[in-house]
Write a protein that holds these residues in place. Sequence first.
Motif: not given
Length: 173
Positions: A80-103
């Motif tokens: 759960r702790k790991q997924y919480k951080v990975l979710d934060q990273i995923g939310q951060f990536a949503e705002e990025l340009p497509y190339a960065d988001k997909s990486k």
Amino acid sequence: SSAASDVYKRQPIFAAIKQELDQANEKTYLDVVESHSEFLYPQEQKILKHIRKVQAKHPEKTIQEIVQKERKSRLSQLERKQYKVLDQIGQFAEELPYADKSKIAGLLTVSSDVIFERNTNFAFQRKKFIELADQLQLSDEATKKELMKLANKLPSSNNSETCLLYTSDAADE
């Protein structure tokens, strides 16, 4: 003595007291560790205290049985702790340009799969995730810096005794 404390500063506690631990048995092992507890990290001290508490309630259980039961019961908490951080990273990536988001999405997918499968031969490793995140070629330094800041929030044996239970077999820092 000063020479003894220098030994502890240069190497992990268990390497420094290896000879004593090798001579210890199931009954004396924790006593040896406890006699050097001032050199343990706070998370290690918490685990030692917890093992002692469980041992007092269940003297028939071996240290190994206690640790195995703890590892099993705390796995979901660590995930759960790991997924919480990975979710934060995923939310951060949503705002990025497509190339960065997909990486970043690719790294998150692989990491989530590893955690979800609970494969003991290929367990999720914080250190490996951070290395892979650092290798991503992103569009700018600010994006990379923020990604690394978030990645470093993943639980480690320095900030989570639950994680320490899983990294005591392999250095994962």
